[in-house]
Design an enzyme around this catalytic site. Sequence first.
Site, PDB file in Angstrom:
ATOM      1  N   CYS A 115      25.532  33.580  42.814  1.00  0.00           N
ATOM      2  CA  CYS A 115      26.034  34.123  44.074  1.00  0.00           C
ATOM      3  C   CYS A 115      24.981  34.086  45.179  1.00  0.00           C
ATOM      4  O   CYS A 115      25.288  34.388  46.338  1.00  0.00           O
ATOM      5  CB  CYS A 115      26.519  35.543  43.837  1.00  0.00           C
ATOM      6  SG  CYS A 115      27.602  35.642  42.398  1.00  0.00           S
ATOM      7  N   HIS A 255      26.111  40.246  49.616  1.00  0.00           N
ATOM      8  CA  HIS A 255      26.978  39.576  48.643  1.00  0.00           C
ATOM      9  C   HIS A 255      28.002  40.590  48.139  1.00  0.00           C
ATOM     10  O   HIS A 255      27.664  41.731  47.827  1.00  0.00           O
ATOM     11  CB  HIS A 255      26.140  39.039  47.481  1.00  0.00           C
ATOM     12  CG  HIS A 255      26.962  38.635  46.313  1.00  0.00           C
ATOM     13  ND1 HIS A 255      28.049  37.802  46.439  1.00  0.00           N
ATOM     14  CD2 HIS A 255      26.889  38.960  44.995  1.00  0.00           C
ATOM     15  CE1 HIS A 255      28.603  37.631  45.249  1.00  0.00           C
ATOM     16  NE2 HIS A 255      27.921  38.328  44.369  1.00  0.00           N
ATOM     17  N   ASN A 285      34.753  39.073  44.029  1.00  0.00           N
ATOM     18  CA  ASN A 285      33.472  38.382  44.061  1.00  0.00           C
ATOM     19  C   ASN A 285      33.728  36.875  44.091  1.00  0.00           C
ATOM     20  O   ASN A 285      34.178  36.308  43.098  1.00  0.00           O
ATOM     21  CB  ASN A 285      32.673  38.781  42.818  1.00  0.00           C
ATOM     22  CG  ASN A 285      31.305  38.122  42.769  1.00  0.00           C
ATOM     23  OD1 ASN A 285      31.010  37.218  43.538  1.00  0.00           O
ATOM     24  ND2 ASN A 285      30.487  38.583  41.842  1.00  0.00           N
TER      25      ASN A 285
HETATM   26  N1  ACO Z   1      39.467  47.412  32.593  1.00  0.00           N
HETATM   27  C1  ACO Z   1      39.345  48.512  31.838  1.00  0.00           C
HETATM   28  N2  ACO Z   1      38.245  48.765  31.097  1.00  0.00           N
HETATM   29  C2  ACO Z   1      37.230  47.868  31.166  1.00  0.00           C
HETATM   30  C3  ACO Z   1      37.314  46.702  31.934  1.00  0.00           C
HETATM   31  C4  ACO Z   1      38.495  46.497  32.675  1.00  0.00           C
HETATM   32  N3  ACO Z   1      38.654  45.402  33.450  1.00  0.00           N
HETATM   33  N4  ACO Z   1      36.155  46.014  31.806  1.00  0.00           N
HETATM   34  C5  ACO Z   1      35.373  46.713  30.978  1.00  0.00           C
HETATM   35  N5  ACO Z   1      36.031  47.835  30.564  1.00  0.00           N
HETATM   36  C6  ACO Z   1      35.553  48.871  29.675  1.00  0.00           C
HETATM   37  C7  ACO Z   1      34.428  48.417  28.807  1.00  0.00           C
HETATM   38  O1  ACO Z   1      34.928  47.703  27.700  1.00  0.00           O
HETATM   39  C8  ACO Z   1      33.793  49.734  28.424  1.00  0.00           C
HETATM   40  O2  ACO Z   1      34.541  50.268  27.361  1.00  0.00           O
HETATM   41  P1  ACO Z   1      33.807  51.009  26.132  1.00  0.00           P
HETATM   42  O3  ACO Z   1      33.054  52.147  26.775  1.00  0.00           O
HETATM   43  O4  ACO Z   1      34.947  51.423  25.287  1.00  0.00           O
HETATM   44  O5  ACO Z   1      32.918  49.985  25.536  1.00  0.00           O
HETATM   45  C9  ACO Z   1      34.032  50.632  29.622  1.00  0.00           C
HETATM   46  O6  ACO Z   1      35.021  49.966  30.417  1.00  0.00           O
HETATM   47  C10 ACO Z   1      32.831  50.910  30.481  1.00  0.00           C
HETATM   48  O7  ACO Z   1      32.118  49.742  30.675  1.00  0.00           O
HETATM   49  P2  ACO Z   1      30.757  49.755  31.459  1.00  0.00           P
HETATM   50  O8  ACO Z   1      30.096  48.444  31.265  1.00  0.00           O
HETATM   51  O9  ACO Z   1      29.997  50.995  31.180  1.00  0.00           O
HETATM   52  O10 ACO Z   1      31.294  49.907  32.967  1.00  0.00           O
HETATM   53  P3  ACO Z   1      30.445  49.871  34.279  1.00  0.00           P
HETATM   54  O11 ACO Z   1      30.609  51.143  34.994  1.00  0.00           O
HETATM   55  O12 ACO Z   1      29.049  49.363  34.060  1.00  0.00           O
HETATM   56  O13 ACO Z   1      31.219  48.775  35.125  1.00  0.00           O
HETATM   57  C11 ACO Z   1      31.055  46.472  35.760  1.00  0.00           C
HETATM   58  C12 ACO Z   1      31.312  47.452  34.635  1.00  0.00           C
HETATM   59  C13 ACO Z   1      32.133  46.628  36.812  1.00  0.00           C
HETATM   60  C14 ACO Z   1      31.070  45.045  35.203  1.00  0.00           C
HETATM   61  C15 ACO Z   1      29.681  46.797  36.391  1.00  0.00           C
HETATM   62  O14 ACO Z   1      28.699  46.886  35.415  1.00  0.00           O
HETATM   63  C16 ACO Z   1      29.278  45.761  37.385  1.00  0.00           C
HETATM   64  O15 ACO Z   1      29.917  45.538  38.387  1.00  0.00           O
HETATM   65  N6  ACO Z   1      28.154  45.064  37.163  1.00  0.00           N
HETATM   66  C17 ACO Z   1      27.768  43.993  37.997  1.00  0.00           C
HETATM   67  C18 ACO Z   1      28.340  42.729  37.446  1.00  0.00           C
HETATM   68  C19 ACO Z   1      28.732  41.735  38.487  1.00  0.00           C
HETATM   69  O16 ACO Z   1      28.912  42.032  39.632  1.00  0.00           O
HETATM   70  N7  ACO Z   1      28.901  40.499  38.033  1.00  0.00           N
HETATM   71  C20 ACO Z   1      29.384  39.459  38.870  1.00  0.00           C
HETATM   72  C21 ACO Z   1      28.559  38.266  38.827  1.00  0.00           C
HETATM   73  S1  ACO Z   1      26.910  38.519  39.280  1.00  0.00           S
HETATM   74  C22 ACO Z   1      26.816  38.951  40.844  1.00  0.00           C
HETATM   75  O17 ACO Z   1      27.698  38.645  41.617  1.00  0.00           O
HETATM   76  C23 ACO Z   1      25.665  39.672  41.346  1.00  0.00           C
END
Ligand code: ACO
Length: 328
Positions: A115, A255, A285
């Site tokens: 990104c 971003h 994103n």
């Molecule tokens: N719907 C429902 N539940 C979900 C989903 C979903 N779509 N996705 C994950 N879960 C669950 C997980 O399985 C987990 O369940 P568990 O506790 O039973 O294992 C629970 O939700 C919590 O997951 P966490 O990883 O703790 O959630 P978090 O608050 O960290 O949010 C997220 C996850 C949104 C991915 C966050 O970490 C994030 O945005 N990180 C940045 C990643 C990103 O932006 N990547 C894009 C590419 S890189 C970039 O652009 C910079």
Amino acid sequence: MDDRIGLMGFGSYAPARVMTNDDWSKLVDTDDAWIVARTGIRERRFAADDESTLDLAAAAAEKALADAGIGASDIDEIIVATDTPEVYTPDTAAFLQDRLGAGEVPAFDLGGSGCAGFVLALDIARTRVMAGAQRILVVGVELISRLMDWTDRNTCVLFGDAAGAVVVGRGAVEAELLGATSGTDGSRAGILTLETGGTRRPFSLEEAERGGQHDIVMNGREVFREAVKRMSAATEQVLQKIGRMKEEVALIIPHQANLRIIDAVRSRLGVDEDKVFVNLDRFGNTGSASVPLALAQAREEGRIRAGDLVLLTAFGAGFHWSAAALQF
Ligand code: ACO
């Protein structure tokens, strides 16, 4: 003589097909409330079946050229930032050069920087103009919906497809590119990666059977932490580089990965909410397209005025980060 280097034209394109959070909840175990609370995303656009990365890139590029008041024959270089290219080889920029009818100019992709690709490409374009190029077309494009795993709720709900483009040149610019900063921490490469298809793990029947080609590996929490740290630091670095103060910034265009990441960057920098542009609720994103799409929209929506100091800041796989300062 006006000797400034900067942006002369802006364009963006988002496919027509809207995919809402409710649409996702019919395909994977998720719901609107979870996605909105964790990411801020409400809907995203996905390309039609007959659209390719090139179509998205060309649509944004044509708008940027028209906005700059120039034709394809006036460009003397093309840079396409993408991690979802038209084909494996050659690069999307080669197809774009032909589609636009540009001259036989250097055209190349900046791939693999996730990104951060578009802002990094701006940084490179600026130095190319310093070295003599007159007008460079810089495109950020991503068609992620076709390569991601539609059954992995951890990643699939985050992304959208789009393209954005600018013309970087010297002379009568609308926004002077005052400075940029970029960096990499390759020790974190494994935290956000798509390995299949490279020499480490070539395409094979076994890989195809297990869907390896869609296997985006992501440690969401690590990405989150690093994104906040690096985007904040890059923003401060670029301000320091150009000798300006935070208080002088009219708008930050970060971003668009996650609203919580954007909010955390904003609070680290001590900047008010109205000084940060957000459109990820509508587009998700969109990778390398995220910053140029947001930039073009902020300008169209009247969020940027003549005299404004605008900062771009991005972070992506690699990890790579890049920030740039624009004086409108
Ligand atoms: N719907 C429902 N539940 C979900 C989903 C979903 N779509 N996705 C994950 N879960 C669950 C997980 O399985 C987990 O369940 P568990 O506790 O039973 O294992 C629970 O939700 C919590 O997951 P966490 O990883 O703790 O959630 P978090 O608050 O960290 O949010 C997220 C996850 C949104 C991915 C966050 O970490 C994030 O945005 N990180 C940045 C990643 C990103 O932006 N990547 C894009 C590419 S890189 C970039 O652009 C910079």
